[in-house]
Design a protein around this motif. Structure first.
Motif, short mmCIF file in Angstrom:
data_model
loop_
_atom_site.label_atom_id
_atom_site.label_comp_id
_atom_site.label_asym_id
_atom_site.label_seq_id
_atom_site.Cartn_x
_atom_site.Cartn_y
_atom_site.Cartn_z
N THR A 737 -15.89 -14.59 -6.94
CA THR A 737 -14.66 -14.93 -6.20
C THR A 737 -13.43 -14.26 -6.80
OG1 THR A 737 -14.93 -16.98 -7.41
CG2 THR A 737 -15.15 -17.08 -5.02
N SER A 738 -13.56 -13.84 -8.04
CA SER A 738 -12.39 -13.21 -8.66
C SER A 738 -12.03 -11.90 -7.95
CB SER A 738 -12.66 -12.96 -10.13
OG SER A 738 -13.73 -12.04 -10.26
N LEU A 739 -13.04 -11.29 -7.32
CA LEU A 739 -12.76 -10.03 -6.63
C LEU A 739 -11.86 -10.26 -5.42
CD1 LEU A 739 -16.12 -8.08 -6.66
CD2 LEU A 739 -13.98 -7.42 -7.72
N GLY A 740 -12.06 -11.38 -4.77
CA GLY A 740 -11.24 -11.70 -3.61
C GLY A 740 -11.56 -10.79 -2.44
N LEU A 741 -10.69 -10.86 -1.46
CA LEU A 741 -10.90 -10.04 -0.28
C LEU A 741 -10.47 -8.60 -0.57
CD1 LEU A 741 -9.72 -12.24 2.68
CD2 LEU A 741 -11.99 -11.32 2.33
N GLN A 742 -11.07 -7.73 0.21
CA GLN A 742 -10.75 -6.32 0.06
C GLN A 742 -9.42 -6.00 0.73
OE1 GLN A 742 -14.34 -4.81 1.66
NE2 GLN A 742 -13.98 -2.84 0.75
N GLU A 743 -8.82 -4.93 0.26
CA GLU A 743 -7.67 -4.40 1.01
C GLU A 743 -8.11 -3.15 1.73
OE1 GLU A 743 -4.33 -3.74 -1.45
OE2 GLU A 743 -4.32 -5.82 -2.14
N PHE A 744 -7.53 -2.94 2.87
CA PHE A 744 -7.90 -1.79 3.68
C PHE A 744 -7.42 -0.52 2.99
CE2 PHE A 744 -7.41 0.98 7.43
CZ PHE A 744 -8.68 0.83 7.94
N ASP A 745 -8.36 0.37 2.69
CA ASP A 745 -8.00 1.60 1.97
C ASP A 745 -7.56 2.66 2.98
OD1 ASP A 745 -7.70 3.72 0.38
OD2 ASP A 745 -9.59 3.49 -0.69
N ILE A 746 -6.26 2.72 3.18
CA ILE A 746 -5.75 3.59 4.23
C ILE A 746 -6.05 5.05 3.91
CG2 ILE A 746 -3.68 4.26 5.47
CD1 ILE A 746 -2.60 1.48 4.55
N ALA A 747 -5.84 5.42 2.66
CA ALA A 747 -5.98 6.84 2.30
C ALA A 747 -7.40 7.33 2.58
CB ALA A 747 -5.63 7.04 0.84
N ARG A 748 -8.37 6.57 2.15
CA ARG A 748 -9.76 7.02 2.31
C ARG A 748 -10.12 7.09 3.80
NH1 ARG A 748 -14.51 4.43 2.46
NH2 ARG A 748 -13.58 2.42 2.06
N ASN A 749 -9.70 6.10 4.55
CA ASN A 749 -10.02 6.09 5.97
C ASN A 749 -9.36 7.24 6.71
OD1 ASN A 749 -11.75 3.74 6.74
ND2 ASN A 749 -10.24 2.74 5.44
N VAL A 750 -8.13 7.50 6.36
CA VAL A 750 -7.46 8.61 7.03
C VAL A 750 -8.13 9.93 6.67
CG1 VAL A 750 -5.31 9.89 7.12
CG2 VAL A 750 -5.28 7.45 7.30
N LEU A 751 -8.55 10.05 5.43
CA LEU A 751 -9.22 11.29 5.04
C LEU A 751 -10.51 11.47 5.81
CD1 LEU A 751 -8.64 11.65 1.26
CD2 LEU A 751 -7.74 12.99 3.12
N GLU A 752 -11.20 10.40 6.08
CA GLU A 752 -12.40 10.51 6.90
C GLU A 752 -12.07 11.05 8.28
OE1 GLU A 752 -14.59 6.82 6.92
OE2 GLU A 752 -14.99 7.09 4.79
N LEU A 753 -10.98 10.54 8.82
CA LEU A 753 -10.56 11.03 10.14
C LEU A 753 -10.24 12.52 10.08
CD1 LEU A 753 -8.18 8.32 11.60
CD2 LEU A 753 -10.53 8.81 12.19
N ILE A 754 -9.55 12.92 9.04
CA ILE A 754 -9.18 14.33 8.92
C ILE A 754 -10.45 15.18 8.82
CG2 ILE A 754 -8.07 16.01 7.42
CD1 ILE A 754 -5.95 13.99 6.82
N TYR A 755 -11.40 14.70 8.08
CA TYR A 755 -12.66 15.44 7.89
C TYR A 755 -13.36 15.64 9.23
CZ TYR A 755 -17.56 16.02 6.53
OH TYR A 755 -18.84 16.45 6.40
#
Lengths: 979, 187
Positions: A737-755
């Motif tokens: 539980t210490s990890l908690g919820l994830q945050e949306f990784d904008i940079a990685r997702n956008v890079l996927e789109l660019i790819y």
């Protein structure tokens, strides 16, 4: 004692208008008083300034300058400079005591002017002395005061309104008197030369001083504008009387009055309104570079509240100088600009509508005057109206197909602007692909359909993954297209498939280039307006609340995050000066170097692996006849794309950046390097190994490879979003539980789109339907990401510079991605030999040969010689490009120089602002000290003043009494060195 | 629902289009949103320019504003009398200034008004305190709030008069590129 007072008070009189002017409407009036110190300023004023003189004079120094009163009537003195000089010189030269006035007053020039009437009039007033001496109640005191200032009243008794106004304000004035009521008496002996003028002069002066908050200046002004000598004064009077109740209601309407003045004298509008605009815009002294001096804004920014009344009566603002100026400028604008400006006015709808109506009316009047007989104009206007209507409906149509409006709103409401920017980017890419698809479909695919052969290959489900087999024989790939000229049977119309193919794709890419360039420029302009003053600041945190966030939980979370961030920022500021030891710095530096080395090494290793795998793959494929074997390479590439970025983001455990933004940038650079170099290696392999190998229809082969890569990537990100992120959520919620919820990784997702977009552009030549596939890909991804976002993510905790990141993303999309694609395609088209027996270019030595032969055929046709000429001299010519490059370089250099100059200018102006601020504070302090001294020196005045303070409020008094001096002293300071 | 011809005259619609950043469709959508807030109060026929005001309680309960810490200020700034009760014109004005198309200066102007709690045309320390308290829902201690306000004034106050004028604010907003996208309420 009296002299001291006098001097003091006079100083106040002389100076405060300036200060006041910087923040209140009275500057217009005050200028004439200072102009001897500000010759430059004066010249600007030009003609209208004498007109505003009387106000200045009337407001407090009126008696000293009876001539000023007459000025407007004084047609022979239109040139300002020579007129005021004799009068003002003594003023500036001496110690500003009353003694100077004698010198300035008896100016012979004015003797025989209408001012005489005034002078003779004022002494003749029987009730004046009595009233003055008798009591200090406003009405009585004011009455005489008003009258001497009011030459107009003598000739024209139909002026009830201005006087009503002044009476109305009497209550305020009287306060002002208190402190200095002694002075007039004290002074009067000093000015024996003007038996007639003495009293009126003094009283308004003190009056002006005491009354300081500016009301008095305006108060007197109606008298002047009402002067019958002014041309068009009738209008003014009408206006005045009709507005009196309004003014009474609002307390006063200094600007309103001024506005009327301007209105009455249309020829002075331009200049006076400039006077008016400048004081407002100068509440921040010394910001000439302010740029946005919208008088309308400025008008509302005046500290009208200090006086307890708005500077403008709102209903009539368009009659004010700003309004007039605005209207004048609106009339000269084109329709579009006009609408844009009206929309951008910070006014209420009612005012905007009024403004629009006025402008429309003026416009129609104007056009009526100019083209009375010209029907063309009417024609034009009706055409423009129709154009406008159709444009409106078109934009509505476009608006109605804008996708996902609601979903985006929900995302924005829950996650804020930063996550929203990812989805906006996705939508933007989708629109791009729709455009590509429509163009390619209509110009390449549909013509091909008309000559299509029936497909004999049997369809199995596996083709969806491999892209080979059945699909290899459809419009999807290059190899299927015919090289023949499609000829309609009956008519002679023909369609050359070769040219259509190369031109369509070329035009698509060129349009894409310009769209990318323009949107990049737009983003840069909006977000990097002044990058060098960009600083991490707490102010931005405070004032940039994300209004898009509307979800209850999100708002609370955001508030929490914001307070954490503010706290962090504060602690950062507190320990800003902590310096690292040499050892620490060395460690950090070496960690960075190591991280970069490792990441680059990993990227290079991946590239090598992909290259050898691709080489080996071709042999492997020959050995294995299983159609699924072709999926090996895309699988490996997708695995790399999935795993390595996660490995990179683990660096943050050891690496430590001072600013989180740097971390994001480093991550972005490493990721983009990896992805682009993998694509680069694949391109190298395709162009250098596959293409010359003489394999049958290598273009189709490349198309299939790209299709598989794209598809595999899609499958991977689908699985990642649905499975990986879900698992992560489970782990985060249940196990650790210490990890908690994830945050949306904008940079990685956008890079996927660019790819994926890079792949789509790359494949467009080999697989014309790739935009369609990318379209579907993006469409599905939107929903998948949306669902996984709603299920498994929480809003980002850091304020993410979304708009700047957007700029960076579009730049990345443009620079390595799109330019790389252009280079690859250029090499393909100019250098490579198309395969011998498939595709539209079969049999040619190179793709570009089709254009050459087309030009050759055109040159035989005399009707098309101009095309040939353009081609030979512009497109095919080295010299032309050489010259073009030179010109572009020169222009770039010039602009660069201009930018540099502006940067220096901005810095200087900024320093100036700071200095002026310091000056101001210093002078205010000094003045407060002086005042204190003055109070101590004269207790009776103190008592009176305190009474006055009770009514006016201490702060207001202090502020206004203090303020005036600043500018004047500044101006003296500035003047002295020059002198 | 009545169709748009009966709600507004074409001239009215055109005037609205010219005075806001909305298309006809959006204006209609906003009108229906407005009408939905107080169906008994707002007539479906606006051709006669009825003088109707929707009270602040209803405006503030819109989902777009409901959770906004500045909702009251927004309503006050855009309502004609400063009391938060809005006519349709005010309503359209509000969303026009908060729309995507509105230029930076217009947005900055209204943002300034919103943050200027005491309407004195300057953002003073008190205004800042209010802002910070609302932003953080009272999570910061008084000492921290004071520090933040000091810091903000220090950073943004170009002429060092101890408060922020509109010009100071605009200069600062220029340095905050996100402002354009965040000062935006989707409809």
């Amino acid at each position: 004692m009296a002299a001291h007072y006098r001097k003091d008070s006079y100083e106040d009189d002389a100076h405060y208008p300036d200060y006041l002017g910087s923040r209140s409407p009275s500057q217009g009036y005050s200028k004439p008083q200072v102009y001897s110190q500000f010759p430059g300023l004066l010249n600007n004023l030009g003609r209208p300034s004498p007109r505003s003189n009387p106000y200045a004079a009337g407001s407090r120094t009126n008696p000293d300058y009876p001539g000023a009163l007459a000025e407007p009537d004084y047609p022979k003195s239109p040139s300002n400079p020579d007129y005021p000089n004799p009068r003002n010189t003594p003023n500036s030269a001496d110690s500003r005591t009353g003694a100077d006035y004698p010198g300035s007053l008896p100016e012979p020039d004015y003797r025989d002017l209408p001012s005489n009437a005034y002078r003779s009039g004022s002494p003749g007033e029987p009730d004046y002395p009595g009233a003055f001496a008798g009591s200090r109640t406003n009405s009585v005191y004011l009455g005489p005061l008003g009258e001497p200032d009011y030459p107009g009243a003598q000739g024209d008794s139909s002026h009830p309104s201005p006087r009503a106004t002044s009476n109305h304000r009497g209550s305020r004035r009287n306060v002002g008197y208190g402190g200095f009521s002694i002075n007039p008496y004290a002074d009067s002996p000093e000015e024996p030369h003007y038996p007639g003028a003495v009293r009126p002069p003094n009283s308004p002066r003190f009056f002006g001083k005491a009354d300081y908050p500016g009301a008095d200046g305006h108060q007197n002004s109606p008298n002047f504008w009402g002067e019958p000598d002014y041309p068009g004064a009738e209008d003014g009077r009408d206006c005045g009387s009709s507005e009196t109740p309004e003014m009474a209601r609002r307390g006063d309407g200094p600007l309103g009055i001024l506005g009327r003045e301007n209105e009455d004298f249309p020829e002075s509008i331009e200049m006076t309104s400039r006077d008016m605009a400048s004081p407002y815009s100068r509440s921040l002294p010394g910001t000439p570079g302010n740029g946005y001096v919208n008088p309308a804004y400025v008008g509302e920014s005046t500290p009208g509240c200090d006086y307890g009344n708005p500077p403008l009566s709102e209903c009539d603002w368009h009659k004010s100088p700003e309004g007039q100026k605005l209207i004048a400028s609106l009339i000269s604008m084109t329709f579009r600009d006009r609408i844009k400006t009206i929309r951008s006015q910070p006014k209420t709808m009612e005012e905007k509508r009024k403004l629009r109506n006025i402008v429309d009316r003026e416009k129609s009047k104007q056009s009526y005057h100019t083209f009375e007989i010209n029907y063309c104009a009417q024609c034009l206007s009706s055409i423009s109206l129709a154009y406008r209507r159709s444009k409106n409906s078109l934009s509505e149509l476009l608006d109605s197909i804008s996708l996902w409006q609601k979903t985006l709103k929900v995302i924005g409401g829950k996650f804020g602007t930063s996550v929203l920017s990812y989805f906006n980017f996705l939508r933007w890419l989708l629109k791009f692909n729709v455009f590509f698809f429509v163009v390619i479909f209509s110009f390449i695919v549909i013509p091909q359909f008309t000559v299509a052969n029936s497909n004999t290959v049997r369809f199995t489900g596996l083709e969806f993954f491999t892209g080979a087999g059945y699909f290899g024989n459809t419009v999807m790939y290059y190899g299927f297209y015919t090289n023949s000229t499609i000829q309609h049977r009956n008519s002679g119309a023909s369609y050359n498939m070769q040219l259509a193919y190369i031109f369509t794709i070329g035009v698509c890419l060129v349009i894409c280039f310009f769209i990318l360039l323009s949107s990049m420029a737009k983003y840069f302009r909006n977000n990097f307006i002044n990058p060098h003053i960009y600083s991490r600041g707490i102010a931005k945190l405070v004032f940039c609340w994300d209004f898009t966030v509307t979800h209850d939980k999100a708002v609370r979370l955001k508030q929490k995050n914001l307070s954490t961030e503010i706290r962090e920022n504060l602690s950062e500021i507190r320990q800003e000066n902590v310096k690292f030891t040499f050892h620490q710095r060395l460690t950090r530096f070496s960690v960075h170097v190591m991280a970069w080395l490792v990441s680059t090494g990993v990227a290079v290793a991946c590239c090598a692996a992909v290259y050898y795998l691709a080489e080996y793959n071709s042999e492997f494929l020959k050995a294995h006849k299983n159609p699924g074997a072709v999926l090996l390479l895309p699988f490996v590439v997708s695995c790399i794309n999935l795993a390595v970025p996660r490995f990179y983001s683990m660096f943050r455990l050891v690496e430590w950046y001072e600013m989180p933004r740097h971390e994001v940038y480093a991550l972005l650079i490493r990721n983009i390097f990896l992805k682009i170099s993998i694509i680069g290696v694949l391109c190298y392999y395709w162009l250098n190994i596959v293409a010359p190998s003489g394999e049958q229809c290598w273009e189709t082969f490349i198309g299939q490879e790209i299709y598989r890569l794209l598809l595999m990537d899609f499958v991977f990100s689908l699985a990642d979003s649905l499975l990986g992120e879900f698992l992560r959520r489970l782990i985060g919620m249940k196990c650790i539980t210490s990890l908690g919820l994830q945050e949306f990784d904008i940079a990685r997702n956008v890079l996927e789109l660019i790819y994926t977009q890079t792949l789509a552009w790359l494949g467009i030549f080999f697989c014309p339907l790739l935009p369609l596939i990318q379209m579907l890909n993006l469409f599905i991804m939107f929903y998948v990401k949306n669902i996984s976002l709603m299920m498994t993510f929480q809003p980002p905790s850091k304020a993410w510079r979304a708009s700047q990141m957007m700029t960076l993303f579009i730049f990345l999309l443009f620079f390595p991605s799109f330019t790389g694609v252009l280079c690859t395609l250029a090499i393909t088209i100019w250098r490579l030999q198309p395969s011998a027996d498939c595709g539209p270019f079969q049999g040619l030595p190179s793709f570009i040969q089709s254009i050459y032969s087309w030009i050759d055929t055109l040159s035989k046709n005399p009707g098309y010689l101009w095309v040939v000429w353009i081609y030979r001299n512009l497109i095919g010519s080295v010299h032309f490009f050489f010259i073009l490059t030179l010109i572009v370089l020169i222009i770039t250099y010039l602009y660069w120089q201009i930018t540099e100059g502006r940067k220096v200018m901005i810095r200087l102006l900024h320093e100036q602002i700071v200095n002026e601020g310091k000056d101001k504070m210093f002078l205010i302090e000094k003045l407060i000290k002086l005042q204190d001294m003055e109070k101590k020196a004269n207790p009776s005045a103190l008592i009176l003043e305190s009474r006055e303070t009770e009514q006016q409020g201490p702060w207001r008094l202090g502020e206004h009494d203090v303020s005036p001096d600043l500018r004047f002293r500044r101006s003296v300071q500035e003047e002295n060195p020059k002198a | 629902m009545g169709n748009k011809q009966t709600v507004f005259t074409p001239e009215q619609l055109e005037a609205y289009q010219d005075c806001t950043f909305f298309t006809r469709k959006e204006i209609m959508r906003l009108f229906y949103r407005y009408q939905d807030l107080a169906p008994q109060l707002v007539p479906l026929d606006y051709t006669g320019c009825p003088n109707v005001k929707v009270p602040y309680e209803l405006i503030g309960s819109m989902p777009e504003l409901k959770d906004n810490p500045f909702r009251q200020r927004i309503a006050q700034v855009f309502s004609e009398d400063g009391d938060g009760h809005m006519t349709l014109d005010d309503f359209l004005d509000m969303f026009s200034a908060l729309s995507e198309m509105a230029p930076r200066d217009l947005k900055a102007y209204y943002a300034f008004r919103i943050y200027d709690f005491n309407n004195d045309d300057y953002i003073c320390a008190w205004d800042l305190e209010q802002t910070v308290t609302r932003l953080t829902r009272g999570e910061l201690s008084a000492e921290e709030v004071r520090l933040v306000c000091e810091k903000v004034l220090d950073e943004a106050d170009g002429d060092h008069d101890g408060r922020l004028s509109l010009e100071d604010f605009q200069t600062m907003i220029l340095r905050a590129p996100d402002f354009l996208s965040t000062f935006h309420i989707r409809i």
